[in-house]
Enzyme design. Structure first.
Site, PDB file in Angstrom:
ATOM      1  N   ASP A  32       0.599  -1.297  -0.307  1.00  0.00           N
ATOM      2  CA  ASP A  32       0.360   0.425   0.104  1.00  0.00           C
ATOM      3  C   ASP A  32       0.854   0.885   0.305  1.00  0.00           C
ATOM      4  O   ASP A  32       2.120   1.638   0.195  1.00  0.00           O
ATOM      5  CB  ASP A  32      -0.759   0.128   1.014  1.00  0.00           C
ATOM      6  CG  ASP A  32      -0.249   0.106   3.050  1.00  0.00           C
ATOM      7  OD1 ASP A  32       0.870  -0.679   2.183  1.00  0.00           O
ATOM      8  OD2 ASP A  32      -0.669   0.504   3.767  1.00  0.00           O
ATOM      9  N   GLU A  68      -0.513  -1.827   4.925  1.00  0.00           N
ATOM     10  CA  GLU A  68       0.482  -2.430   6.338  1.00  0.00           C
ATOM     11  C   GLU A  68       0.046  -0.556   6.774  1.00  0.00           C
ATOM     12  O   GLU A  68       0.109  -0.747   8.498  1.00  0.00           O
ATOM     13  CB  GLU A  68       2.196  -2.961   5.874  1.00  0.00           C
ATOM     14  CG  GLU A  68       2.452  -2.296   7.175  1.00  0.00           C
ATOM     15  CD  GLU A  68       2.401  -0.808   7.453  1.00  0.00           C
ATOM     16  OE1 GLU A  68       3.483  -0.989   8.753  1.00  0.00           O
ATOM     17  OE2 GLU A  68       3.250  -0.540   6.676  1.00  0.00           O
ATOM     18  N   GLU A  69       0.053   0.735   6.646  1.00  0.00           N
ATOM     19  CA  GLU A  69       0.073   1.726   6.932  1.00  0.00           C
ATOM     20  C   GLU A  69      -0.658   2.377   7.393  1.00  0.00           C
ATOM     21  O   GLU A  69      -1.020   3.261   8.478  1.00  0.00           O
ATOM     22  CB  GLU A  69       0.096   2.746   5.460  1.00  0.00           C
ATOM     23  CG  GLU A  69       1.134   2.461   4.672  1.00  0.00           C
ATOM     24  CD  GLU A  69       2.165   3.204   5.381  1.00  0.00           C
ATOM     25  OE1 GLU A  69       2.705   3.957   6.404  1.00  0.00           O
ATOM     26  OE2 GLU A  69       3.671   3.288   5.092  1.00  0.00           O
ATOM     27  N   HIS A  79       8.362   8.771   4.847  1.00  0.00           N
ATOM     28  CA  HIS A  79       6.664   9.134   4.642  1.00  0.00           C
ATOM     29  C   HIS A  79       6.854  11.028   4.712  1.00  0.00           C
ATOM     30  O   HIS A  79       6.509  11.864   4.965  1.00  0.00           O
ATOM     31  CB  HIS A  79       5.734   9.312   6.231  1.00  0.00           C
ATOM     32  CG  HIS A  79       5.506   7.679   6.167  1.00  0.00           C
ATOM     33  ND1 HIS A  79       4.372   7.893   7.102  1.00  0.00           N
ATOM     34  CD2 HIS A  79       5.922   6.953   6.303  1.00  0.00           C
ATOM     35  CE1 HIS A  79       3.943   6.408   7.395  1.00  0.00           C
ATOM     36  NE2 HIS A  79       4.888   6.054   6.628  1.00  0.00           N
TER      37      HIS A  79
END
Length: 391
Positions: free
Chosen positions: A78, A136-137, A362
């Site tokens: 993702d 996962e995020e 990020h």
């Protein structure tokens, strides 16, 4: 099998896959096109493939011998709701969404490994399961749902890696015990009695109460957690009121706390509860606490970690350094896999300032030196190829 030659032969294809994913990112739980693309890359490899596992997950099994142990390799796929600000040919084509954490690299690496191993199936001492994990995020993550849907059935060990721009290309880093922390969050809503700013005596001011609450929260780590343990409590959002002369009826506080052990996790949660009760009584308000427990801490299995790291110490084609590093306070839902089976998780270095691959994860300028993927692939390939079938 010549691992160096095979990785070099497949490198251009791996880069092409990573860049395709980078151009076509999808956020957590919305990876519809991504899962179909992954399937298209592995459908002709002779694998037993299950789609939509626990949601958008894919589980592909390379069954070599029913009497062999089975090693699972995991990659997440993702992306994040971040706008890609890089000026590169493979820049994200989806405004506001980008692979800012390296999951595109993880997926390209795992597909490459699947292609190599499936072509050399007769040489393998273990069965291999390729776990392509969605989401996962974003809590609750995809790992738990995939496990509940049988992703780890008949699996004996599980191994994963995360590319990292903290570490230079060619390096493999690990922590012997805890890779990531318990990643939890909380929200506190302070309900008071609003009124005119000129007559605070007839109100129950939630702003004053919440200001005291925030100060007291900062004492949790320094006064309730042993200095020999680790914990972080951070307030990340505060919202109350709209105009200068009106005391609002409520205030909202949001934050996160990170710990490594179950015991410290419970201490922090309990102290948050106690502080809220005290503030409620002291200021005649109601401080309502909601704790959202996130991913548990990720702990490595010592025996498996030793085996994986020893494979690339000294005699390696692309790994120049293997070193232990400190634990991180981030969260990672690979921890659920490692709670179910003996697990090993490590960092693959992809930092190279000359290629502008040094922004933190990020970040809108995040990128990797794709040469770094070679060392991750080598480590995972050797995990499979050097496995003792009698282990």
């Amino acid at each position: 099998m010549d691992i160096k030659q095979l990785i070099n032969e497949n490198f251009d294809s791996m880069v092409e896959m990573r860049r395709y994913m980078h151009q076509h990112p999808e956020v957590s739980f919305q990876e519809e096109n991504t899962k179909r693309w992954i399937y298209s890359q592995i459908k002709d490899l002779g694998l037993d493939i299950r789609q939509d596992v626990g949601g958008n997950g894919i589980v592909a099994r390379l069954q070599v011998n029913d009497n062999f142990k089975t090693v699972a390799l995991r990659a997440d796929f993702d992306a994040l709701p971040i706008n890609d600000e890089k000026d590169v040919p493979y820049k994200s084509k989806t405004p506001g969404v980008m692979h800012a954490c390296g999951h595109d690299a993880h997926t390209a690496m795992l597909i490459t490994i699947a292609k190599i191993l499936s072509a050399h199936k007769d040489e393998l001492p273990v069965n291999v399961v390729f776990l392509h994990q969605h989401a996962e995020e974003l809590l609750p993550g995809g790992a738990q749902a995939m496990i509940a849907d049988g992703a780890l059935d008949d699996v004996d060990y599980v191994v994963g890696t995360h590319v990292s721009t903290k570490f230079p290309v060619g390096t493999i880093k690990y922590n012997y015990d805890t890779m990531y922390a318990n990643a939890d969050s909380f929200k506190i809503t302070v309900h008071g009695l609003g009124g005119h700013g000129a007559t605070p005596q007839v109100t129950h001011d939630p702003i004053v109460a919440s200001a005291s609450l925030i100060q007291q929260i900062q004492s949790i780590v320094s006064r309730s957690v042993s200095p020999l343990d680790s914990a972080v409590v951070t307030i990340g959002a505060y919202n109350a009121g709209t105009v200068f002369n009106v005391i609002p009826g409520k205030a909202e506080i949001k934050g996160t706390f990170r710990t490594y052990t179950k015991e410290v996790r419970e201490i922090v949660a309990k102290r948050l509860e106690q502080i809220c009760l005290g503030i409620s009584a002291s200021f005649n308000v109601n401080a309502d606490l909601e704790v959202m427990y996130g991913y548990p801490s990720l702990k490595n299995n010592h025996d498996l970690l030793d085996y994986v790291m020893d494979n690339v110490r000294g005699d390696a084609a692309f790994v120049s350094d293997v070193e232990e590093v400190g634990p991180a306070m981030g969260g990672e839902d690979f921890s659920y896999f490692a709670e179910e089976k003996p697990g090993c998780y490590f960092y693959t270095g992809v930092r190279n300032s000359d290629k502008k691959a040094d922004s933190p994860h990020h970040h809108p300028m995040f990128d990797i030196d794709e040469d770094g993927m070679k060392s991750g692939v080598e480590t995972l390939l050797k995990t499979v190829l050097y496995f003792d079938k009698n282990k």
